[in-house]
Design a protein around this motif. Structure first.
Motif, PDB file in Angstrom:
ATOM      1  N   SER A   4       0.819  -1.036  -0.231  1.00 37.15           N
ATOM      2  CA  SER A   4       0.058  -0.075   0.112  1.00 37.15           C
ATOM      3  C   SER A   4       0.779   1.209   0.015  1.00 37.15           C
ATOM      4  CB  SER A   4      -0.948  -0.088   1.453  1.00 37.15           C
ATOM      5  OG  SER A   4      -0.071   0.052   2.429  1.00 37.15           O
ATOM      6  N   SER A   5       0.215   2.409  -0.111  1.00 33.73           N
ATOM      7  CA  SER A   5       0.966   3.480  -0.208  1.00 33.73           C
ATOM      8  C   SER A   5       0.490   4.627   0.527  1.00 33.73           C
ATOM      9  CB  SER A   5       1.308   4.067  -1.663  1.00 33.73           C
ATOM     10  OG  SER A   5       0.050   4.377  -2.315  1.00 33.73           O
TER      11      SER A   5
ATOM     12  N   SER B  58       1.372   9.094   1.690  1.00 36.55           N
ATOM     13  CA  SER B  58       2.252  10.316   1.436  1.00 36.55           C
ATOM     14  C   SER B  58       3.370  10.341   2.455  1.00 36.55           C
ATOM     15  CB  SER B  58       1.448  11.643   1.423  1.00 36.55           C
ATOM     16  OG  SER B  58       0.767  11.836   2.432  1.00 36.55           O
TER      17      SER B  58
ATOM     18  N   ALA C  40       6.537   7.901   1.671  1.00 36.56           N
ATOM     19  CA  ALA C  40       6.830   7.883   0.451  1.00 36.56           C
ATOM     20  C   ALA C  40       8.269   7.849   0.206  1.00 36.56           C
ATOM     21  CB  ALA C  40       6.454   9.215  -0.554  1.00 36.56           C
TER      22      ALA C  40
ATOM     23  N   ASP D  40       5.780  -4.043   2.836  1.00 40.87           N
ATOM     24  CA  ASP D  40       4.801  -4.339   1.704  1.00 40.87           C
ATOM     25  C   ASP D  40       4.857  -6.000   1.747  1.00 40.87           C
ATOM     26  OD1 ASP D  40       4.382  -1.761   0.995  1.00 40.87           O
ATOM     27  OD2 ASP D  40       5.947  -1.695  -0.512  1.00 40.87           O
TER      28      ASP D  40
END
Length: 490
Positions: A332-333, A335, A338, A353
């Protein structure tokens, strides 16, 4: 100008007197080393007194008493009263025992206290190296993906979660299981560990989706029955998803026909997951590797390192053959996470991950140190020694007229019981249950138990690097002596 308001002096949890803390820390190390050195002279287990139970139920401390006083309480009320798994005559369940070097590695890891989601740091490289070594040990391709986790249950859950993502036939992460469509089905043997039931519940598949396939006389999954179950489910419009094989069942140490299961899964288009909680690491031994042949054909594999690699709790591993599928099941990501081209986070967060945890401890350090310090040869020799110890106990049981086997001994688990002419059924079960409890309460040894074909069994599992053959002799003598006494008491 803003006036800063801070306590005087400013607060911290570091010692006010580092030299005093250093002396206490050295005392802790000395005491634990001495405790481990003298384990053989201590009881394998001892019950807690009422005073201990009362003391460990005290009210919440509002004011601290200091590190030295607290450590004294640990020595008196905690250290003597564990379940005994580190003792040479602990044969119960399948529990690891730890090592002195592992103890110190955990201290070093806690001192560093790195955040192990990834980052550009040496601890992340250590974990990557450990995973690469483990991948080669069990015969997985170098391109496989892996993760160190809490224990075998979590490793197996993650493997099944990847299977669900890969073989569901729809986007599980997007749609979940609250949709119209065929029920997903998972297959395991009746000897599979209880993690499988927990997993299908946790992953939303439900217990109705777990098919428990019967086993043969050697407690291995019946491939014919498995094939029939898969075909019956397809006729009913269900969606077969995954087959769970086992390398070293918890009851008897049996290993399923892993090559046969792999071929069947390939033919049927199913994910093949192996629970190798303790048995998988038999692959470290040239002599024992044929017993677990087929590990390398799994789509995912779970195994513990706090069992047959003897590490302190907790550390286990899940490996997934297809790294892209592994990442796709969990990545998943955000901000605030990052990856940047330079700086601390430039290494990315690869471990986050591959599972559900973001924050993870430095479990890899003790495994890295063990492999570097001891080498695969010594660890493999210890595994072979444990298997030889199981065979020795089997020989003692076979030679004694008052003892009998209740299951084959394919690896490192021996299930047997005390017997007496004229007693059988429930009466003999009660004798052996009382025998087990008296053995444990005596502090001499800690076997565990299981029930096989309605018969109560004393169950001894050998995953202890401290066990000696003389400990097995002491166990057999105590079983016979205690069994006779119980029968005489009526």
């Amino acid at each position: 100008m803003t006036t800063r308001k801070t306590p005087t002096p400013e607060l911290t949890l570091d010692p006010a007197d580092w030299d005093s803390f250093r002396r206490l820390a050295h005392q802790m190390v000395d005491d634990m080393v001495e405790h481990l050195r003298t384990l053989h002279d201590q009881p394998a287990w001892q019950p807690m007194s009422g005073d201990v139970r009362h003391h460990l139920r005290e009210p919440l401390p509002r004011e601290g008493q200091g590190a030295e006083a607290t450590y004294r309480e640990f020595l008196e009320y905690v250290l003597p009263y564990s379940n005994g798994n580190r003792h040479p005559r602990f044969f119960g369940w399948v529990q690891g025992n730890g090592t002195p070097l592992g103890m110190m590695a955990d201290m070093l890891a806690a001192g560093m206290n790195p955040h192990m989601a990834g980052f550009d740091q040496a601890p992340a490289l250590v974990e990557s190296q450990v995973l690469a070594w483990l991948t080669r040990l069990v015969g997985f391709p170098d391109s496989a993906s892996g993760l160190l986790v809490l224990g075998g249950t979590m490793a197996n859950v993650l493997g099944l979660a990847v299977a669900r993502h890969a073989r569901a036939g729809f986007d599980v992460r997007e749609h979940g299981l609250q949709r119209e469509g065929p029920r997903l089905v998972v297959y395991a043997s009746t000897e599979t560990h209880g993690w499988a039931t927990k997993s299908v519940e946790l992953l939303g598949l439900g217990r109705r989706s777990l098919r428990l396939i019967p086993v043969d006389a050697a407690f291995r999954m019946d491939l014919g029955a498995l094939r029939q179950a898969i075909r019956a489910d397809r006729r009913e419009g269900l969606h077969p998803l995954c087959v769970i094989g086992t390398a070293g069942t918890v009851n008897t140490g049996a290993t399923d026909d892993l090559p046969g299961l792999a071929a069947l899964c390939q033919e049927e288009g199913l994910w093949f997951h192996i629970d190798g909680a303790f048995g998988a690491l038999a692959a470290m031994s040239d002599a024992l590797r044929p017993v677990v042949q087929g590990l390398e054909q799994a789509d995912s594999l779970a195994f513990d390192l706090h069992k047959w690699m003897y590490q302190p709790f907790d550390v286990a591993c899940v490996l997934v053959r297809d790294a892209a599928v592994h990442r796709a099941a969990f990545a998943s990501s955000a901000s605030y996470l990052a990856t940047l081209e330079r700086g601390v986070i430039s290494g990315g967060l690869p471990f986050a991950d591959r599972g559900i945890d973001l924050t993870r401890g430095f479990r890899a350090l003790k495994v890295w140190m063990a492999l570097k310090a001891h080498g695969v040869g010594l660890l493999a020799g210890l595994i072979e020694q444990n298997v030889e110890q199981a065979r020795y106990l089997a020989e003692r049981v076979s030679a004694h007229p008052e003892l009998e086997f209740l299951a084959p001994v394919p690896l490192n688990i021996v299930c047997f019981r005390f017997k007496r002419e004229g007693r059988d059924g429930d009466a003999l079960n009660r004798v052996n249950q009382e025998l087990l409890l008296r053995l444990q309460e005596s502090g001499l040894a800690v076997p565990s138990s299981t029930v096989l074909g309605g018969r109560f069994a004393l169950r001894c599992c050998f995953v202890n690097h401290r066990t000696r053959f003389e400990d097995i002799d002491a166990l057999v003598e105590a079983v016979v002596r205690t069994g006779r006494r119980i029968v005489e008491e009526g």
